[in-house]
Scaffold this active site. Sequence first.
Site, PDB file in Angstrom:
ATOM      1  N   ASP A   1       0.848  -1.190   0.000  1.00 37.79           N
ATOM      2  CA  ASP A   1       0.000   0.000   0.000  1.00 37.79           C
ATOM      3  C   ASP A   1       0.889   1.248   0.000  1.00 37.79           C
ATOM      4  O   ASP A   1       2.109   1.155   0.159  1.00 37.79           O
ATOM      5  CB  ASP A   1      -0.877  -0.060   1.260  1.00 37.79           C
ATOM      6  CG  ASP A   1      -1.905   1.042   1.299  1.00 37.79           C
ATOM      7  OD1 ASP A   1      -2.268   1.558   0.234  1.00 37.79           O
ATOM      8  OD2 ASP A   1      -2.352   1.387   2.413  1.00 37.79           O
TER       9      ASP A   1
ATOM     10  N   ASP B   1      -8.952   3.883  -1.942  1.00 35.04           N
ATOM     11  CA  ASP B   1      -9.923   4.289  -0.917  1.00 35.04           C
ATOM     12  C   ASP B   1     -11.192   4.886  -1.506  1.00 35.04           C
ATOM     13  O   ASP B   1     -11.373   6.100  -1.576  1.00 35.04           O
ATOM     14  CB  ASP B   1      -9.267   5.286   0.036  1.00 35.04           C
ATOM     15  CG  ASP B   1      -8.086   4.662   0.772  1.00 35.04           C
ATOM     16  OD1 ASP B   1      -8.002   3.414   0.814  1.00 35.04           O
ATOM     17  OD2 ASP B   1      -7.250   5.418   1.295  1.00 35.04           O
TER      18      ASP B   1
ATOM     19  N   GLU C   1       2.516   4.985  -4.028  1.00 33.71           N
ATOM     20  CA  GLU C   1       2.467   5.927  -5.184  1.00 33.71           C
ATOM     21  C   GLU C   1       3.796   6.632  -5.393  1.00 33.71           C
ATOM     22  O   GLU C   1       4.096   6.961  -6.531  1.00 33.71           O
ATOM     23  CB  GLU C   1       1.337   6.944  -4.972  1.00 33.71           C
ATOM     24  CG  GLU C   1      -0.043   6.337  -5.106  1.00 33.71           C
ATOM     25  CD  GLU C   1      -0.393   5.385  -3.971  1.00 33.71           C
ATOM     26  OE1 GLU C   1       0.088   5.611  -2.843  1.00 33.71           O
ATOM     27  OE2 GLU C   1      -1.104   4.402  -4.214  1.00 33.71           O
TER      28      GLU C   1
HETATM   29  C1  GLC Z   1      -4.638   3.293   2.937  1.00 31.12           C
HETATM   30  C2  GLC Z   1      -5.148   2.103   2.127  1.00 31.12           C
HETATM   31  C3  GLC Z   1      -6.174   1.342   2.912  1.00 31.12           C
HETATM   32  C4  GLC Z   1      -5.564   0.917   4.247  1.00 31.12           C
HETATM   33  C5  GLC Z   1      -5.045   2.124   5.009  1.00 31.12           C
HETATM   34  C6  GLC Z   1      -4.312   1.742   6.285  1.00 31.12           C
HETATM   35  O1  GLC Z   1      -5.644   4.222   3.106  1.00 31.12           O
HETATM   36  O2  GLC Z   1      -5.640   2.489   0.885  1.00 31.12           O
HETATM   37  O3  GLC Z   1      -6.614   0.230   2.189  1.00 31.12           O
HETATM   38  O4  GLC Z   1      -6.517   0.255   5.014  1.00 31.12           O
HETATM   39  O5  GLC Z   1      -4.162   2.861   4.191  1.00 31.12           O
HETATM   40  O6  GLC Z   1      -3.251   0.907   6.042  1.00 31.12           O
END
Ligand code: GLC
Length: 798
Positions: free
Chosen positions: A406, A484, A409
């Site tokens: 995650d 998200d 980017e």
């Molecule tokens: C980001 C991700 C989400 C995750 C969060 C905490 O917002 O997109 O899926 O739960 O981080 O790790």
Amino acid sequence: MILNTELEYKGNLFPSNITSYKKDVDVLHFSTSNNVILKLTVLRDSMLRFTYTTVGKFERDFSYAINEDASRGYNHLEINDDDEKYVVTTSKLICHIHKSDLRVSLYDAVDKTIICEDELGFHWEESYELGGDIVKMSKAAQNGESYYGLGDKPQHLNLKGRRFENWATDSYAFGKDTDPIYKAIPFYTGLHNGKSYGIFFDNTFRTYFDFCSERRNVTSFWAQGGEMNYYFIYGPKMQDVVTSYTDLTGTPELPPLWALGYHQCKWSYYPESNVKEITSKFRELQIPCDAIYLDIDYMEGFRCFTWSDEYFPNPKRMVKELADDGFKTVVIIDPGIKIDNEYSVFREGLEKDYFCKRADGPYMKGKVWPGECYFPDFTRPEVREWWAGLFKELVEEIGVKGVWNDMNEPAVMDVPGKTFPPDVRHDYDGNPCSHNKAHNIYGMQMARATYHGLKRYNYPKRPFVITRSAYSGTQRYTSTWMGDNVASWEHLQIANIQAQRLALSGFSFAGSDIGGFAEQPNGELYARWIQLGVFHPFCRTHSSGDHGDQEPWAFDEEIIDVVRKFIEIRYQLLPYLYTSFYQYSEDNVPMLKSLVLFDQDDAQTHYRTDEFIFGNQILVCPINEPNAKGRRMYIPRGEWYNFWSKNMVVGGKEMWVDADLDSMPIFVKAGAVVPRYPIQQYVGEKVIDQLNLDVYYKAGKEDSELYEDADDGYDYTKGRYSLKKFNLAGTEDKLIIRIHKRGQYITTYDTFKINLYGLPFEVKSIKVDNEYVDLKDVQFENNTLVVTKEFTNLQIKG
Ligand code: GLC
């Protein structure tokens, strides 16, 4: 903001006349008097690559996107010229390069019609601020042209009339039309006059695409640096364009079958007792589920590759207990490494000098969940190797089966632009550059390193990785989700479009956060989203902890029943879905097909967004509104059976389809042979001792496939797989099914249970491999029969 407007025309520079031409096997060089060179590479009869330099010399040819094993080779190549132009001819394409200004026009080699032609063509603007050029390309839009692709854009499926930017961006609670979001996939297909082509602009800088938005008759794309470097791919079938692009940028190996099951996620399930409560509840309520996710709170202070002692005192034991109950554990790993001298991963990264640096030397420091972090430069091979090695304990020791990447980017908190500043340096595999060039591939290289780690330590089982950010080609290493999203009806529709768009852009293994990540769905929205989600290659509920519970039992009994029913449908269709994954992996065929891809000759499909084909033969259309009892939808041409009633409808028209909350519009193509498993609570719970084949009669012919193997591991690469091709042919009083087999995998079952739907005659006789059988022997009853899986020819007569 860099625009490509006529107002700026003044700043644009253009190639002048061609002064020399050189051919080196399949690479043609055209040089102009003002030092521009166009390098045209003939890759295939239907694929040409165009690269331009304005400085008389090309950069080193390097791309993260291109798959080393991509097909190459052509049958025919001829080069001629006259006063005005050079003419390059292959068996599929004719390409004109104009001598006066280097403009390019492409024609169908067979019927000589125009496919795509330069408007201004290649031009550029010198950028004193960024250094280098802003490289630009403009093409004339043809009459009635439509455009598709570009990855994860949350906008109408048809891109026409819109402008887009590709710059991977953390986009919490993004909305309809937010641009850019997490991914950068600079590939689109154009469609006009029944013909489709694709353009892949392989440039990792910030790129822009304008589809007749600024000027009605012009499509353009440009980048804030690098070279004008694009692949032109001709169809004329859109499916061939997409498969060729997918071949060029690669496909994943088959995932373990469990990865196609249902996944449950939350930010965050902790401590261990909470995780167990969740998994036990799935089993208690008999809702199938294969994977459980641990979000950032499983770690010690958000330090990657650590476990919180307090919440997870013995992860190895827990992971084992979960595995005993059929659950695979997937954990999150972010790129930010907490600055902490007591933390071994940080210390090692620092000692080995693996973190990204600013232009003047200091480390790139940024805030993410753990506070201040440094970030590995995943564009260095030795850093990727180190990163892969970090998974040893997690995977080999503890038994984690999947990793979720995650914030790649890369996302940085509390700074303008939400990412690294542009001066950050990257190795880019020996092509040192700034973040301007490496930004869009940072997440891809992280996922790649993660994939190699998992593959190494999970061997001989297959790895499973999921990433948020991606560039073209990332699909070779990982699955993805859309980031998200929000619990709203509009987002249900966006998720549908994004999954189709990603499939059209080479990235089939994708799904949304079912129910929405931000905010909370009501039961009805959640149920409708599950209905859509079970038809996406990746199927996971995920939500943020701030907005309440999002497990099926967070809603009332009626909703739980709907959720169970649809997840059960997914589990029954697993062999169908797995076959479609095989076709994606092996033949580059997208697993979801927008109607335009399915039938581009039917103009009705060009602006359709909701209906899509799951695999090759199942038509689905989600319900996008509250309180619906059904909806109007377009049924593509051909004959289709309603999945629920088994009634046949003739397509090519819009119609109302009933769909109360416990139903949704699903149709099966006439002639399809759809394999079906028994319901299981998780993959491998049951030994499959008989395979159901649902056969939908057709007066005519239809082919179907069934791919099977050991569901995990690599034996399939040594020939231990089973590929069956079913050729179905129906007439007024006869139905014949032939099977062709390939591969040496021996399935666990010996018989097929064949369920016949839509037969227009009463069955009087059955022949298996040319011998009449007693109807009793095949247990013929209510149009079902049981036959050996070894049959090659089944004849059913009225
Ligand atoms: C980001 C991700 C989400 C995750 C969060 C905490 O917002 O997109 O899926 O739960 O981080 O790790």
